[in-house]
Design a protein around this motif. Sequence first.
Motif, mmCIF file in Angstrom:
data_model
loop_
_atom_site.group_PDB
_atom_site.id
_atom_site.type_symbol
_atom_site.label_atom_id
_atom_site.label_comp_id
_atom_site.label_asym_id
_atom_site.label_seq_id
_atom_site.Cartn_x
_atom_site.Cartn_y
_atom_site.Cartn_z
ATOM 1 N N LYS A 285 0.836 -1.204 0.000
ATOM 2 C CA LYS A 285 0.000 0.000 0.000
ATOM 3 C C LYS A 285 0.870 1.253 0.000
ATOM 4 O O LYS A 285 0.542 2.246 -0.672
ATOM 5 C CB LYS A 285 -0.914 0.000 1.225
ATOM 6 C CG LYS A 285 -1.741 1.270 1.348
ATOM 7 C CD LYS A 285 -2.588 1.317 2.603
ATOM 8 C CE LYS A 285 -3.254 2.667 2.772
ATOM 9 N NZ LYS A 285 -4.102 2.741 3.979
ATOM 10 N N ASP A 286 1.993 1.241 0.727
ATOM 11 C CA ASP A 286 2.855 2.421 0.769
ATOM 12 C C ASP A 286 3.391 2.772 -0.609
ATOM 13 O O ASP A 286 3.492 3.954 -0.972
ATOM 14 C CB ASP A 286 4.024 2.197 1.731
ATOM 15 C CG ASP A 286 3.617 2.392 3.185
ATOM 16 O OD1 ASP A 286 2.548 2.993 3.427
ATOM 17 O OD2 ASP A 286 4.363 1.939 4.073
ATOM 18 N N VAL A 287 3.737 1.763 -1.385
ATOM 19 C CA VAL A 287 4.217 2.011 -2.748
ATOM 20 C C VAL A 287 3.107 2.640 -3.589
ATOM 21 O O VAL A 287 3.338 3.575 -4.367
ATOM 22 C CB VAL A 287 4.716 0.706 -3.397
ATOM 23 C CG1 VAL A 287 5.034 0.917 -4.871
ATOM 24 C CG2 VAL A 287 5.952 0.183 -2.658
ATOM 25 N N LEU A 288 1.900 2.149 -3.427
ATOM 26 C CA LEU A 288 0.750 2.700 -4.148
ATOM 27 C C LEU A 288 0.501 4.146 -3.734
ATOM 28 O O LEU A 288 0.291 5.027 -4.590
ATOM 29 C CB LEU A 288 -0.492 1.855 -3.876
ATOM 30 C CG LEU A 288 -1.807 2.377 -4.463
ATOM 31 C CD1 LEU A 288 -1.749 2.423 -5.978
ATOM 32 C CD2 LEU A 288 -2.983 1.500 -4.006
ATOM 33 N N VAL A 289 0.535 4.419 -2.433
ATOM 34 C CA VAL A 289 0.283 5.774 -1.943
ATOM 35 C C VAL A 289 1.357 6.728 -2.447
ATOM 36 O O VAL A 289 1.059 7.846 -2.896
ATOM 37 C CB VAL A 289 0.222 5.792 -0.402
ATOM 38 C CG1 VAL A 289 0.207 7.229 0.123
ATOM 39 C CG2 VAL A 289 -1.018 5.053 0.078
ATOM 40 N N ASP A 290 2.624 6.313 -2.396
ATOM 41 C CA ASP A 290 3.706 7.175 -2.884
ATOM 42 C C ASP A 290 3.509 7.520 -4.361
ATOM 43 O O ASP A 290 3.709 8.665 -4.781
ATOM 44 C CB ASP A 290 5.063 6.501 -2.685
ATOM 45 C CG ASP A 290 5.524 6.563 -1.236
ATOM 46 O OD1 ASP A 290 5.002 7.404 -0.477
ATOM 47 O OD2 ASP A 290 6.420 5.769 -0.866
ATOM 48 N N ALA A 291 3.126 6.525 -5.154
ATOM 49 C CA ALA A 291 2.906 6.766 -6.585
ATOM 50 C C ALA A 291 1.723 7.708 -6.799
ATOM 51 O O ALA A 291 1.746 8.580 -7.683
ATOM 52 C CB ALA A 291 2.662 5.441 -7.309
ATOM 53 N N LEU A 292 0.690 7.542 -5.991
ATOM 54 C CA LEU A 292 -0.492 8.385 -6.116
ATOM 55 C C LEU A 292 -0.176 9.823 -5.731
ATOM 56 O O LEU A 292 -0.602 10.781 -6.403
ATOM 57 C CB LEU A 292 -1.615 7.832 -5.239
ATOM 58 C CG LEU A 292 -3.003 8.449 -5.411
ATOM 59 C CD1 LEU A 292 -3.487 8.311 -6.854
ATOM 60 C CD2 LEU A 292 -3.993 7.798 -4.459
ATOM 61 N N LEU A 293 0.592 10.015 -4.670
ATOM 62 C CA LEU A 293 0.959 11.361 -4.240
ATOM 63 C C LEU A 293 1.871 12.037 -5.258
ATOM 64 O O LEU A 293 1.752 13.242 -5.517
ATOM 65 C CB LEU A 293 1.646 11.298 -2.872
ATOM 66 C CG LEU A 293 0.772 10.784 -1.720
ATOM 67 C CD1 LEU A 293 1.595 10.713 -0.431
ATOM 68 C CD2 LEU A 293 -0.451 11.662 -1.521
ATOM 69 N N ASP A 294 2.780 11.266 -5.821
ATOM 70 C CA ASP A 294 3.653 11.825 -6.860
ATOM 71 C C ASP A 294 2.825 12.252 -8.074
ATOM 72 O O ASP A 294 3.103 13.285 -8.701
ATOM 73 C CB ASP A 294 4.711 10.795 -7.266
ATOM 74 C CG ASP A 294 5.774 11.408 -8.168
ATOM 75 O OD1 ASP A 294 6.405 12.390 -7.748
ATOM 76 O OD2 ASP A 294 5.966 10.893 -9.279
ATOM 77 N N ARG A 295 1.810 11.484 -8.376
ATOM 78 C CA ARG A 295 0.917 11.823 -9.483
ATOM 79 C C ARG A 295 0.203 13.145 -9.218
ATOM 80 O O ARG A 295 0.060 13.987 -10.115
ATOM 81 C CB ARG A 295 -0.107 10.701 -9.656
ATOM 82 C CG ARG A 295 -1.019 10.853 -10.847
ATOM 83 C CD ARG A 295 -2.168 9.883 -10.729
ATOM 84 N NE ARG A 295 -2.551 9.320 -12.008
ATOM 85 C CZ ARG A 295 -3.748 8.830 -12.270
ATOM 86 N NH1 ARG A 295 -4.676 8.837 -11.343
ATOM 87 N NH2 ARG A 295 -4.030 8.316 -13.445
#
Length: 225
Positions: A61-71
């Motif tokens: 989930k952390d990897v997903l959240v980081d990618a979403l925030l970068d987006r």
Amino acid sequence: MSRSPAAASRGRLARGSLSPETILDAAERVAADGIDALTIRAVAAELGASTMALYRHFPTKDVLVDALLDRVLARFAPPAGTDDWLHDLTGCAVAHRDLLVRHPWAVVPLISHPTPGLGAVRVGEVVLAALDRGGVRGDAAVAAFSGIIALNYGWSAFATSKDAARFGDGTSAGLGDLLAALPAEQFPHTVRVASAMAGYGSDAHYTWVLGQLLTGLASRAALQP
């Protein structure tokens, strides 16, 4: 979280049909209900996919959240540059805050997930470029950038938490009346500004505080040799 009507109508996706962008689209829809709603399982349900299909692209989930925030940060859109560095710096600060206002669910995780992606680096690059043109460099530039970002995150987090208690005109519901009713002998200064407190955390107050911060920064820069 239950699947949205759109997700339910699509049915389960074909094996191998998911892409990182498709997953991030769904994750953003889920996160709009609040960042606590964002889980791998919830995103999979939104897509009509298995959780294992998502793990192939985002192992945690952390990897997903980081990618979403970068987006989200990649959507930073400062106004076109001018020959006035302070004007441009103001525009950058306002554009960054506007981005946070449009994505209220992202404010807290952006604070708690400080690892910068390229979106965050680009925000810093644009702000640091404006500061450089004003002669603010090195430690001073980092401090100024940190101050602007801290103001925006702090203000946005505060404003987001108060949204449910605001009237349609953006003022804080009942706050002025509540403070005005306090005993003046114990809280003379608070009672004196009770009516102004109705706009506590407002856009107008943000504009004033940002202006004071940047005016002070410009004055200090003018003194540099």
